[in-house]
Motif scaffolding. Structure first.
Motif, PDB file in Angstrom:
ATOM      1  N   ASP A 127      46.394  31.803  37.017  1.00  0.00           N
ATOM      2  CA  ASP A 127      47.130  31.302  38.194  1.00  0.00           C
ATOM      3  C   ASP A 127      48.293  32.166  38.649  1.00  0.00           C
ATOM      4  O   ASP A 127      48.916  31.854  39.680  1.00  0.00           O
ATOM      5  CB  ASP A 127      47.640  29.870  37.968  1.00  0.00           C
ATOM      6  N   ARG A 188      40.077  30.222  44.880  1.00  0.00           N
ATOM      7  CA  ARG A 188      40.463  29.123  44.000  1.00  0.00           C
ATOM      8  C   ARG A 188      40.503  27.776  44.711  1.00  0.00           C
ATOM      9  O   ARG A 188      40.759  26.748  44.092  1.00  0.00           O
ATOM     10  CB  ARG A 188      41.845  29.392  43.386  1.00  0.00           C
ATOM     11  N   PRO A 248      37.862  30.491  38.249  1.00  0.00           N
ATOM     12  CA  PRO A 248      38.945  29.574  38.608  1.00  0.00           C
ATOM     13  C   PRO A 248      38.532  28.108  38.592  1.00  0.00           C
ATOM     14  O   PRO A 248      39.319  27.252  38.964  1.00  0.00           O
ATOM     15  CB  PRO A 248      39.311  30.023  40.024  1.00  0.00           C
TER      16      PRO A 248
END
Length: 493
Positions: A127, A188, A248
């Motif tokens: 992230d 994502r 992701p």
């Protein structure tokens, strides 16, 4: 007059110095290469934690991988406080863990020679949160660890303050020994998949306003552009490490088209040497048997204590074949399973099984010797080999016959051979020996070879299991259990 003039000059100098100081402070606190980092929390492990850490066994031929997301006091299961993170690293250091990088992992899964520490670990972050720079970096350095940051390259920031890492911060992490991988570029997010549903961008075709689904070719094109863009950005930061991707989306992410999974894998293989998944329960460490484009990682959460982390790593680490039944952690289904030294006693009615609950990924080529006794005329004793639950080789011994069969997942049972068994008194045990090596199994009973069979390729690993099928309440004893590893076919003995 002169005094007033000097006083005015002094005041001017004071104002100038003050402004200069404020300017220096502003530059120091706001320029990308001068973002302040937070101090490392002071940690003291309890005696129970240090004892538990000292007892962690060496790891042979495997690397457990863990993934963090955010090191801060933010609320949410993905955020781990700096204090908790420091405590986890302190217990890992006390247990003798040492960091490895993507190069070692690639060599391991390719079966290449690799020099691993006695207790290796791959620490990763997803992230691209800025706390990797402001908090995690210094804590990792304090305890002698480094990490790999998988970044969604489209979210890297150009200046601070920012929730995400800046490009300059990422460069400084690389200079400090971190590796960098991709977490897509902008893949994502979520896309609309129905009138009131949404799914992960990576694994779903988008629903158009006119009610039609995005063509597969268009999905492939956006995936190609995204992965290519992200891989190029990552290589600009780190050209020494193997190219790696962290998906992701969690394992088993929903998709509105079954064919996308294979197409995604094909695209990933074209651009990356490795690809990682993540799960809240990482039940496997990375080994030479791992799928290099679906490597497992354990997600570390906010409520995971240092002891819980060590327990999770213990479950992930493969245990080598051993005759110590206590290390198998056998569990019974349908009856009772009592271990006494090298003996195991099953008691119950109907179908009873006893299976180990260890990580048995390295149980591949080995021999099993066991004495089987007890059981009435209507009872069958069963010994499983390379037992994966729905896949295993099984030898069933009754008063009249020995049956060798294999269970191949959804295909059910396939009988491989049957021989007559001379009846013996209840007190006289049968001596059973099973040898599995490569794709073959040899079964011997009471010193006589009774079967030599080829196995389904899916039955490639797993510990032994023991069972019985009884018409009424009965007991079967498996004693003198001995396991010995065998060299792989084609490898030097």
């Amino acid at each position: 007059m002169l005094l007033r003039r000097l006083s005015s000059v002094a005041r001017g100098m004071l104002v100038s110095l003050t402004l200069f100081g404020l300017m220096v402070t502003f530059v120091r606190e706001t320029t990308p290469d001068r973002v302040p980092t937070n101090p490392v929390p002071t940690i003291r492990l309890t005696s129970q934690e240090t004892d538990r850490a000292a007892a962690f066994p060496p790891i042979v031929g495997a690397v457990p991988a863990v993934v963090y997301h955010d090191i801060s006091g933010r609320r949410g299961g993905d955020s781990v406080t700096p204090e908790a993170f420091a405590e986890q690293l302190a217990v890992l250091k006390a247990a003798g863990f040492a960091p490895v990088g993507l190069r070692e992992v690639l060599d391991l899964v390719l079966g290449q020679p690799v020099d691993l520490p006695e207790r290796p670990i791959l620490i990763t972050f997803d992230d691209a949160t800025s706390t990797q720079y402001t908090d995690a970096r210094n804590i990792l350095r304090r305890y002698g660890f480094r990490a790999v940051s998988f970044v969604p390259t489209g979210q890297l920031a150009d200046r601070t303050p920012s929730y995400n890492l800046t490009r300059d911060q990422l460069r400084q992490l690389v200079d400090a020994g971190w590796g960098v991988g991709s977490q897509t570029d902008t893949g994502r997010g979520m896309v609309r998949t129905g009138e009131e549903t949404a799914g992960p961008w990576l694994t779903n075709r988008e629903l158009h306003p006119d009610g039609t689904l995005q063509p597969v070719a268009d999905w492939q094109s956006r995936l190609t552009r995204d992965l290519g863009r992200s891989a190029d950005v990552v290589r600009g930061f780190d050209r020494l490490s193997p190219a790696a991707l962290a998906y992701p989306v969690a394992d088993g992410a929903p998709s509105n088209d079954q064919q996308l999974s294979a197409l995604l894998r094909q695209q990933v293989k074209q651009r990356y040497d490795l690809a990682f998944t993540s799960a809240s329960r990482g039940d496997r460490a990375i080994s030479r048997y791992s799928d290099r484009w679906r490597l497992p990682r354990l997600t570390v959460t906010a409520d995971m204590t240092p002891g819980a982390l060590l327990d999770a790593l213990t479950r992930m680490v493969p245990q080598p074949p051993t005759s110590q039944l206590g290390l198998w952690k056998p569990r019974a289904v349908g009856g009772s399973c009592v271990v006494d030294g090298q003996s195991l006693r099953l008691t119950g009615s109907g179908y009873v099984r006893c299976q180990g609950s260890i990580n048995d990924e390295s149980w591949r080529d080995y021999s099993l010797q066991v004495e089987v006794s007890g059981g009435g005329a209507g009872t069958t004793a069963m010994v499983g080999i390379r037992d994966q639950g729905d896949r295993r080789l099984e030898v069933a011994i009754s008063r009249a016959h020995l049956v060798v069969r294999e269970r191949c997942g959804g295909q059910g049972w396939r009988e491989l051979g049957t021989v007559s068994v001379p009846w013996t008194a209840e007190a006289t045990p049968h001596h059973l020996r099973i040898r599995v090596q490569g794709g073959a199994a040899v079964v011997s009973l009471d010193g006589r070879q009774v079967s030599d069979v080829s196995l389904d390729p899916g039955i490639d690993h797993g510990a032994p299991s023991f069972g019985m099928a009884a018409n009424g309440t009965d007991a079967v004893v498996f004693s003198q259990i001995q396991v010995a590893p065998l060299p792989r076919r084609g490898s030097p003995s």
